[in-house]
Write an enzyme that holds these catalytic residues in place. Structure first.
Site, PDB file in Angstrom:
ATOM      1  CD  GLN A 237       0.908  -6.908   0.834  1.00  0.00           C
ATOM      2  OE1 GLN A 237       0.159  -6.224   1.514  1.00  0.00           O
ATOM      3  NE2 GLN A 237       1.987  -7.465   1.332  1.00  0.00           N
TER       4      GLN A 237
ATOM      5  CG  ASP B 294      -3.402   0.804  -6.679  1.00  0.00           C
ATOM      6  OD1 ASP B 294      -2.722   0.202  -7.549  1.00  0.00           O
ATOM      7  OD2 ASP B 294      -2.904   1.329  -5.666  1.00  0.00           O
TER       8      ASP B 294
ATOM      9  CG  PHE C 212      -6.010  -1.521   3.799  1.00  0.00           C
ATOM     10  CD1 PHE C 212      -7.377  -1.663   3.686  1.00  0.00           C
ATOM     11  CD2 PHE C 212      -5.240  -1.612   2.655  1.00  0.00           C
ATOM     12  CE1 PHE C 212      -7.979  -1.891   2.462  1.00  0.00           C
ATOM     13  CE2 PHE C 212      -5.830  -1.840   1.425  1.00  0.00           C
ATOM     14  CZ  PHE C 212      -7.194  -1.982   1.329  1.00  0.00           C
ATOM     15  NE  ARG C 213      -2.817  -4.744   8.662  1.00  0.00           N
ATOM     16  CZ  ARG C 213      -2.895  -5.227   7.437  1.00  0.00           C
ATOM     17  NH1 ARG C 213      -2.374  -4.571   6.434  1.00  0.00           N
ATOM     18  NH2 ARG C 213      -3.506  -6.359   7.212  1.00  0.00           N
TER      19      ARG C 213
ATOM     20  CB  CYS D 165     -22.247 -18.432 -12.413  1.00  0.00           C
ATOM     21  SG  CYS D 165     -21.775 -16.763 -12.921  1.00  0.00           S
TER      22      CYS D 165
ATOM     23  CB  ALA E  66      -0.946   0.002   1.203  1.00  0.00           C
TER      24      ALA E  66
ATOM     25  CG  HIS F 140      -4.134  -8.893  -1.128  1.00  0.00           C
ATOM     26  ND1 HIS F 140      -4.333  -9.993  -0.344  1.00  0.00           N
ATOM     27  CD2 HIS F 140      -3.077  -8.244  -0.582  1.00  0.00           C
ATOM     28  CE1 HIS F 140      -3.453 -10.026   0.631  1.00  0.00           C
ATOM     29  NE2 HIS F 140      -2.676  -8.975   0.512  1.00  0.00           N
TER      30      HIS F 140
ATOM     31  CB  CYS G   1     -20.297 -14.419 -10.420  1.00  0.00           C
ATOM     32  SG  CYS G   1     -21.861 -14.967  -9.699  1.00  0.00           S
TER      33      CYS G   1
END
Length: 148
Positions: free
Chosen positions: A103, A106, A37-38, A132, A26, A121, A129
């Site tokens: 990771q 974007d 995130f952290r 399916c 990130a 990720h 989906c």
């Protein structure tokens, strides 16, 4: 050894030993305006990370999808690669970087010109989906659905 000497030593090793694998997280996208995130000001200060757990999604897909769309898709396309993304793409073009593992979801490495990118990720650019197994581009009409 100072940082300039460390960089020089790293460059010499890459030139001598051949292409390397680069792993990013990130932090590389922060300069582009995407929060971590952290870290301080990160997404987990605003949102509970448990909310994005697959079990929670299966319990309440509409609520989870609304948050996923808000966090990840509302601003998608507003962010652009920064000097770090472009430098790695250039190093890849020149043969110093073989593969780039990220990771990040974007797509900024690809937008910068990197072509051998492993998205550890996943990616914002494709949806899969769970019923399916359809996998396709994250097109506007799908993103606008209550749950694609």
């Amino acid at each position: 050894m100072d940082s300039v000497q460390n960089l020089q030593k790293a460059a010499e090793q890459i030139i001598q030993k051949g292409p390397i694998l680069v792993f990013t997280g990130a932090g590389i996208s922060v300069e582009s305006g995407i929060p971590t995130f952290r870290g301080p000001g990160g997404l987990w200060e605003k949102y509970n990370p448990d909310f994005f757990d697959i079990d929670h999604f299966l319990e309440d897909p509409r609520e989870c999808w609304a948050k996923i769309r808000e966090i990840f898709y509302e601003d998608w396309g507003r962010f652009h690669p920064n000097a770090g993304h472009r430098a790695l793409a250039q190093l890849q073009k020149e043969g110093f970087v073989h593969t780039l593992v990220t990771q990040n979801i974007d797509c900024l490495h690809q937008e910068a010109g990197s072509d051998d990118v492993v998205e550890f990720h996943g990616t914002l650019s494709r949806l899969r989906c769970m019923r399916c197994s359809f996998c396709g581009p994250a097109e506007k009409n799908l993103l606008e659905e209550a749950v694609p």
